[in-house]
Design a protein around this motif. Structure first.
Motif: not given
Length: 417
Positions: A114-121
């Motif tokens: 459901y969610l896009a995980y990562g280091d972006g804002p």
């Protein structure tokens, strides 16, 4: 109150039916309009999977990210060791650290759908409150945090009051839960600039505590937003069925069974569930929900396909629909039905039809299976099952039988290795 939001996220929350209450509608709406807001929802690791009852809040996080904000899924590696007493009649069973870690690892797989995980804002973060709770010094925590809580006020919250009014014990361990959850909000604000906590309306008291604590300790404005606690139009708790919890992990509930749960939505709930659990435009949800007679069934198939696609992918949704059409329209077996296998060794001794009904998940107990047979609700290969003493043995080896409970629940039993 009537409030007309200006931010996209608040508009979605109100228009689609996600919003129950908010601590400061205008303040939060303005913050959402001024740039990315970081928001969190907490999930205690009490089971290996989330279930349909959690899906409303997962969709809120998904919409938050789609509207340009940053979601945090906070795993309760620390708070699970205490257990949330909110609106429970008894204390939750305590889990070992290994069980908690195992549950968190399994739950992560579902969130990633459901969610896009990562280091972006605006990329999602997955955090574990054990990171700051496990190392707390008890005396320092009492002095620095505990002094901000009034026991009188804590006793007035409905989640605690309802337990005490029924003369049900509330342990000191559980009583600490709301302090720890409030501390989570403070720590998330300090570490990640989180300014919004969301949750079900049963979490209102805990959320308000966190807002108050953050204001007292670091003089920072934060917000709370709650969703309604859903029941179906026939009064059942959302996510429950005759077969038990509707798990989101495919290892605990097959995509076909998940699809079928949504296909079996009542007519009165179809439009509302389309708004809450899919991303179809609101006008389309309302049009589909207003269909009458047999036409509403196509709306339910659209609902089942859309919800299943989000969780399991389009291939799984298409396979589930194809199986359903084969089973219900053509009288076929359907390769995608839930399946259990009986070994040749078991068949040598013989296995009762009652045991098979239980093992296939169509009944929770032998007693329930026998009642199903007695009430003419069970079928074997589409033929009414009347004998609860029927034994399946080696003479049947090598085949596949279909068991049915009522008109809508089916399972396959493969006989032999």
């Amino acid at each position: 109150m009537t409030y007309h939001p200006r931010s996209e996220f608040m508009s979605v929350m109100m228009e689609r039916g996600y919003l129950s209450d908010c601590t400061d509608y205008q303040g939060l709406d303005e913050a959402l309009g001024n740039g990315p807001v970081t928001a969190y929802i907490g999930y205690d690791a009490t089971a290996k999977s989330l279930h349909v009852g959690h899906l409303l809040n997962v969709m809120m996080l998904r919409w938050l990210q789609k509207c340009g904000h940053k979601p945090i899924t906070l795993m309760g590696g620390g708070t699970t060791k205490v257990g949330d007493p909110s609106f429970r009649a008894d204390e939750r069973p305590l889990l070992t650290n290994a069980q908690i870690d195992e549950n968190i690892a399994a739950m992560k797989r579902v969130f990633a759908r459901y969610l896009a995980y990562g280091d972006g804002p605006t990329d999602a973060l997955m955090l574990d409150n054990a990171e700051w709770l496990d190392g707390l010094n008890y005396l320092a925590f009492l002095r620095d945090i505990g002094r901000h809580f009034s026991v009188n006020r804590m006793l007035s919250f409905e989640s605690v009051k309802s337990r005490l009014d029924r003369d049900q014990s509330l342990s000191f361990l559980e009583f600490n839960y709301m302090i720890l959850q409030a501390y989570d909000f403070l720590e998330l604000n300090r570490r990640h600039g989180c300014t919004l906590q969301m949750g079900g309306s049963d979490q209102w008291g805990n959320i308000v505590n966190g807002i108050d604590l953050t204001r007292r300790v670091i003089d920072t404005q934060v917000y709370g937003l709650t969703s309604p606690l859903l029941t179906t139009s026939d009064g059942r708790k959302m996510g429950k069925s005759a077969g038990g919890a509707m798990w989101l992990d495919p290892e605990m509930l097959s995509p076909y069974e998940f699809w079928q749960f949504w296909r079996n939505t009542t007519d009165a709930d179809t439009g509302r569930f389309l708004k809450l659990y899919t991303e179809l435009p609101v006008d389309e949800c309302e049009r589909l929900g207003a269909l009458q007679g047999s036409e509403i069934n196509e709306a339910k198939i659209i609902l089942a396909n859309a919800v299943t696609t989000l969780l399991h992918g389009s291939d799984a949704a298409e396979a589930a629909e194809a199986t359903a059409r084969e089973v219900f329209e053509k009288g076929g077996v359907g390769d995608d039905l839930p399946t259990v296998t009986v070994t040749g060794t078991e068949l040598a001794d013989g296995i009762s039809i009652v045991q098979l009904i239980v093992r296939s998940g169509l009944a929770k107990s032998g007693k329930e299976a026998k009642r199903l047979i007695a009430e003419n609700g069970a079928r074997l290969d589409d033929t009414p099952l009347t004998d609860p003493g029927l034994i399946i043995d080696a003479g049947s080896q090598g085949g596949t039988i279909k068991l049915s409970a009522g008109r809508k629940r089916h399972a396959l039993v493969k006989l032999g290795d």
